[in-house]
Scaffold this active site. Structure first.
Site, mmCIF file in Angstrom:
data_model
loop_
_atom_site.group_PDB
_atom_site.id
_atom_site.type_symbol
_atom_site.label_atom_id
_atom_site.label_comp_id
_atom_site.label_asym_id
_atom_site.label_seq_id
_atom_site.Cartn_x
_atom_site.Cartn_y
_atom_site.Cartn_z
ATOM 1 N N GLY A 50 -11.861 11.668 4.028
ATOM 2 C CA GLY A 50 -11.408 10.888 5.171
ATOM 3 C C GLY A 50 -11.320 11.722 6.438
ATOM 4 O O GLY A 50 -11.678 11.269 7.529
ATOM 5 N N SER A 51 -10.857 12.955 6.301
ATOM 6 C CA SER A 51 -10.712 13.806 7.490
ATOM 7 C C SER A 51 -12.060 14.076 8.145
ATOM 8 O O SER A 51 -12.187 14.010 9.375
ATOM 9 C CB SER A 51 -10.041 15.130 7.119
ATOM 10 O OG SER A 51 -8.723 14.891 6.664
ATOM 11 N N ASN A 67 -0.350 5.106 7.011
ATOM 12 C CA ASN A 67 -0.085 5.767 5.742
ATOM 13 C C ASN A 67 1.382 6.126 5.533
ATOM 14 O O ASN A 67 1.779 6.431 4.425
ATOM 15 C CB ASN A 67 -0.957 7.020 5.619
ATOM 16 C CG ASN A 67 -0.900 7.896 6.849
ATOM 17 O OD1 ASN A 67 -1.167 7.431 7.959
ATOM 18 N ND2 ASN A 67 -0.549 9.148 6.680
ATOM 19 N N HIS A 120 -10.099 9.310 -2.770
ATOM 20 C CA HIS A 120 -8.888 9.557 -3.558
ATOM 21 C C HIS A 120 -7.713 8.665 -3.195
ATOM 22 O O HIS A 120 -6.662 8.721 -3.825
ATOM 23 C CB HIS A 120 -8.496 11.044 -3.487
ATOM 24 C CG HIS A 120 -7.861 11.491 -2.200
ATOM 25 N ND1 HIS A 120 -6.509 11.674 -2.086
ATOM 26 C CD2 HIS A 120 -8.380 11.784 -0.988
ATOM 27 C CE1 HIS A 120 -6.223 12.086 -0.848
ATOM 28 N NE2 HIS A 120 -7.353 12.162 -0.166
ATOM 29 N N THR A 138 -26.328 19.454 0.239
ATOM 30 C CA THR A 138 -26.706 18.779 -1.007
ATOM 31 C C THR A 138 -25.627 17.777 -1.385
ATOM 32 O O THR A 138 -24.442 18.109 -1.409
ATOM 33 C CB THR A 138 -26.906 19.823 -2.124
ATOM 34 O OG1 THR A 138 -27.937 20.714 -1.694
ATOM 35 C CG2 THR A 138 -27.311 19.163 -3.434
ATOM 36 N N CYS A 143 0.874 15.588 4.850
ATOM 37 C CA CYS A 143 0.427 16.614 5.779
ATOM 38 C C CYS A 143 1.580 17.150 6.611
ATOM 39 O O CYS A 143 1.550 18.273 7.069
ATOM 40 C CB CYS A 143 -0.640 16.051 6.690
ATOM 41 S SG CYS A 143 -1.582 14.760 5.911
HETATM 42 C C1 LIG Z 1 -5.321 10.408 3.708
HETATM 43 C C2 LIG Z 1 -5.702 9.913 5.045
HETATM 44 C C3 LIG Z 1 -6.708 10.559 5.799
HETATM 45 C C4 LIG Z 1 -7.370 11.838 5.338
HETATM 46 O O1 LIG Z 1 -8.203 11.628 4.233
HETATM 47 P P1 LIG Z 1 -8.626 12.890 3.301
HETATM 48 O O2 LIG Z 1 -9.674 12.334 2.402
HETATM 49 O O3 LIG Z 1 -7.404 13.277 2.549
HETATM 50 O O4 LIG Z 1 -9.156 13.946 4.191
HETATM 51 C C5 LIG Z 1 -7.052 10.018 7.012
HETATM 52 N N1 LIG Z 1 -6.471 8.899 7.475
HETATM 53 C C6 LIG Z 1 -5.504 8.245 6.777
HETATM 54 C C7 LIG Z 1 -4.911 7.000 7.337
HETATM 55 C C8 LIG Z 1 -5.088 8.736 5.541
HETATM 56 O O5 LIG Z 1 -4.125 8.086 4.871
#
Ligand SMILES: *Cc1c(COP(=O)(O)O)cnc(C)c1O
Length: 388
Positions: free
Chosen positions: A72-73, A152, A202, A238, A326
């Site tokens: 996600g990041s 979140n 995840h 890859t 975080c």
């Molecule tokens: C967890 C989260 C992310 C980051 O995702 P990762 O896969 O852990 O890097 C970004 N945005 C929101 C809203 C999240 O809850």
């Protein structure tokens, strides 16, 4: 046997058996590199493209609009940095909110240092963004609106489709961060008017370290990762075939179960929230009663430290968090809780309990029995509580 209750599904989730089973062949037997030309690699290549199709179908997107990332990041970084690069060196203006995940917030702050202007919209007491404020913040040089689909920390669901319509009318790119939303509430890139959208495996029972950036057809963000020609030349490296396959299988499963599981979790979390408010004086629920993520319970307790509560919950076999994973390592109160107007001292007393697939009624009973006892115990030792 000692109790164990995992109630931190907003931080991460256990890999589903379905996803694990789908992934297994691509670690060992089918280890070919999807870019290789011999037939042996064809199986891996086909699995990757099948995963892309599955993800696209879950989002009402087309397969060629799906780009796999490391999470996600990375997807959030790519959306903001790519949109800024597309805009060019002359700068320009981004609209986002004060309650975004740090993957968006810190990227926006980085862009500010590069000469871009950013508006961080405030939210109301429930964490809602007002679409009228989004519209009012538009400038002639605005090129991107980035608003998370669901928060979140406090579970607030945003009016994304309304914001998407405003973006479209203004000719501005719209990026909803759907990392916490996907697999938990319906996500539809067309209905939302999304040009870009981030996902992470995840957060919906898929593997860690894999995500997706949806990029609307016709929109060509420059790559964030340079190198080989993978992902149509836009994301080098890859491909992590097993992870992409696992993400797709998990998303398909979560979307398939979304309605029934959402209703079940919503009921459990409501019982948890009502029960806590009944049993604990000077407690509040953070986020709205309606329009919140199913299974997402979050609280603040006056005159007690969230971290102390978490330690004692951990001692009782309960995994919870004080907001975002975080920020829980830092002593600053959560930016989200400050943005909804909580004073510092109250924001320090936050606890988030996010329920998921493996949680039961009995788990909620145990939380209702344990958390009030923990809060009362800590308050009994607190000089602040005596004065209150
Ligand atoms: C967890 C989260 C992310 C980051 O995702 P990762 O896969 O852990 O890097 C970004 N945005 C929101 C809203 C999240 O809850």
């Amino acid at each position: 046997m000692s109790k164990f209750v995992y109630a931190d599904h907003a931080a991460t989730t256990a890999l589903s058996d379905t996803a694990l089973k789908a992934m297994l062949p691509y670690f060992k037997e089918e280890y070919g590199n999807p870019s290789s030309l011999y037939r042996f690699a064809g199986t891996a290549k086909a699995a990757l493209e099948q995963a892309r199709q599955t993800v696209a179908a879950c989002l009402n997107a087309a397969p060629e609009e799906i780009f796999f990332t490391s999470g996600g990041s990375e997807a959030d970084n790519w959306a903001l940095l790519g949109a800024a690069q597309l805009r060019g060196k002359g700068g320009g203006h981004i609209i986002t909110t004060a309650i975004e995940h740090h993957a968006v917030l810190h990227t926006a702050q980085f862009l500010e240092k590069q000469g871009y202007a950013v508006t961080y919209l405030p939210v109301d007491g429930q964490g809602r963004v007002d679409p009228a404020q989004v519209e009012a913040a538009l400038r002639p040089d605005t090129f991107l609106i980035s608003v998370m689909a669901a928060n979140n920390e406090i579970g607030t669901i945003q009016p994304v489709a309304e914001i998407g319509a405003i973006a479209k009318k203004a000719g501005v790119l719209f990026h909803p961060d759907a990392v916490r939303a996907a697999g938990h509430i319906p996500v539809d890139v067309r209905a939302w008017g999304a040009d870009l959208l981030s996902l992470s495996g995840h957060k919906f029972y898929g593997p860690k370290g894999v995500g997706v950036l949806y990029m609307r057809k016709g929109l060509r963000l420059p790559p964030l990762i340079h190198g080989g020609a993978q992902e149509k030349g836009r994301r080098a490296g890859t491909e992590n075939v097993a992870a992409a396959v696992g993400l797709a299988a998990a998303l398909k499963q979560a979307v398939g179960e979304l309605e029934a599981e959402g209703a079940r979790l919503d009921k459990l979390a409501r019982r948890l929230m009502d029960g806590i408010l009944e049993r604990v004086p000077r407690a509040r629920v953070t986020g709205p009663r309606e329009g919140r993520l199913p299974g997402h319970a979050s609280f603040v307790f006056e005159c007690v430290e969230g971290e102390s509560i978490l330690l004692r919950l951990d001692g009782a076999g309960i995994c919870a968090s004080s907001g975002s994973a975080c920020s829980s390592a830092s002593l600053d109160p959560s930016h989200v809780l400050l943005a909804i107007g909580l004073p510092h001292e109250i924001a320090h007393g936050s606890v988030r309990l996010t329920l998921g697939r493996e949680n039961t009624q009995e788990d909620v009973d145990y939380l209702l029995e344990t958390l009030p006892r923990v809060v009362a115990g800590l308050r009994a030792m607190s000089p602040l509580w005596e004065e209150a």
